[in-house]
Design a protein around this motif. Structure first.
Motif, short mmCIF file in Angstrom:
data_model
loop_
_atom_site.label_atom_id
_atom_site.label_comp_id
_atom_site.label_asym_id
_atom_site.label_seq_id
_atom_site.Cartn_x
_atom_site.Cartn_y
_atom_site.Cartn_z
N ASN A 66 2.26 16.99 -16.25
CA ASN A 66 0.93 16.56 -16.55
C ASN A 66 1.06 14.87 -17.57
O ASN A 66 -0.07 15.71 -17.88
CB ASN A 66 0.43 17.24 -17.63
N GLU A 69 -1.20 10.40 -13.44
CA GLU A 69 -2.21 10.57 -12.31
C GLU A 69 -2.27 9.36 -11.19
O GLU A 69 -2.58 8.42 -12.31
CB GLU A 69 -3.61 11.74 -12.65
N TYR A 71 -5.31 8.02 -9.32
CA TYR A 71 -6.74 8.10 -8.98
C TYR A 71 -7.05 7.50 -8.12
O TYR A 71 -7.27 6.16 -8.24
CB TYR A 71 -7.30 7.31 -10.53
N GLU A 73 -10.87 6.50 -6.02
CA GLU A 73 -12.50 6.84 -5.69
C GLU A 73 -13.04 6.58 -4.34
O GLU A 73 -12.58 6.33 -3.78
CB GLU A 73 -13.48 5.60 -6.58
N TYR A 92 -5.89 23.64 -7.92
CA TYR A 92 -7.25 22.69 -8.74
C TYR A 92 -6.46 22.61 -10.07
O TYR A 92 -6.00 23.95 -10.84
CB TYR A 92 -8.60 23.42 -8.44
N HIS A 99 -17.97 14.63 -16.51
CA HIS A 99 -17.92 13.21 -17.10
C HIS A 99 -19.90 13.21 -17.99
O HIS A 99 -20.38 13.07 -17.47
CB HIS A 99 -17.60 12.47 -16.81
N VAL A 105 -16.10 14.20 -11.23
CA VAL A 105 -14.56 14.18 -10.72
C VAL A 105 -13.86 15.49 -10.62
O VAL A 105 -14.51 16.30 -10.55
CB VAL A 105 -13.25 13.60 -11.77
N ARG A 107 -9.76 17.51 -10.53
CA ARG A 107 -8.49 16.83 -9.91
C ARG A 107 -7.76 18.70 -9.65
O ARG A 107 -7.79 19.20 -9.44
CB ARG A 107 -8.46 17.14 -11.29
N ILE A 115 -0.50 14.70 -10.30
CA ILE A 115 -1.92 15.56 -11.06
C ILE A 115 -2.15 13.53 -10.14
O ILE A 115 -2.07 13.12 -9.76
CB ILE A 115 -2.17 14.61 -12.31
N GLU A 117 -6.32 12.67 -9.62
CA GLU A 117 -7.66 12.91 -9.18
C GLU A 117 -8.42 11.61 -8.56
O GLU A 117 -8.22 10.81 -8.25
CB GLU A 117 -7.76 12.03 -10.88
N GLY A 119 -12.36 10.65 -7.82
CA GLY A 119 -13.62 10.42 -8.99
C GLY A 119 -14.26 9.99 -8.02
O GLY A 119 -14.34 9.17 -7.44
#
Length: 155
Positions: A66, A69, A71, A73, A92, A99, A105, A107, A115, A117, A119
């Motif tokens: 953790n 991550e 990321y 889009e 999940y 946000h 988003v 995750r 992880i 994400e 977004g």
């Protein structure tokens, strides 16, 4: 110097390739067996070969820490989340949420507990606010970004 990609160690490279293809739509660019380069700037490396490269023992390769991550889009968050919700085995971290700056988003973990994400594309966030009747200045204030950023996204 040029940054090339992010490499992650995986326990099962075939399952990892399938996961990244099925969930995120990534394609294999080069497959060297123990190392696979995928679209999006990600490389997969078998954990066995990885520990040899960095001279570590099994117990020193820590999955699910953790601490970072990957990321991505997405332009159409609603469709992506609907797809994700029907997939079996998705663990999940949190469901879709928004946000404070308006970006939605989600995750979740990959098969090795890295992880991920996903977004909402920030241009889409800007357009969503503009379409609700906010001015460029109000959108910048709502998102806590410069007016010039909003202008660059809304053209």
């Amino acid at each position: 110097m040029k940054y090339t990609c992010t490499l992650i160690a995986v326990r099962n490279i075939e399952k990892a390739k399938q996961f990244y293809h099925d969930v995120l739509g990534l394609e294999v660019v080069a497959d060297f067996g123990a190392n696979v380069t995928m679209t999006g700037g990600i490389a997969l490396q078998t954990a066995d070969t990885w520990k040899g490269f960095i001279h570590k023992q099994d117990e020193e390769i820590v999955f699910g820490n953790n601490a970072c991550e990957l990321y991505f889009e997405e332009d159409d968050m609603d469709s992506f989340v609907a797809k994700l919700n029907i997939m079996k085995g998705i663990e999940y971290i949190h469901p879709l949420f928004e946000h404070s700056w308006g970006q939605r988003v989600v995750r979740f973990y990959d098969l090795d507990r890295h992880i991920i994400e996903v977004g909402e594309n920030m241009i889409i966030v800007v357009k969503r606010f503009i379409e609700t009747g906010l001015s460029i200045e109000e959108t910048a204030n709502r998102m806590d970004v410069p007016v010039d950023y909003v202008r660059s996204c809304s053209t």
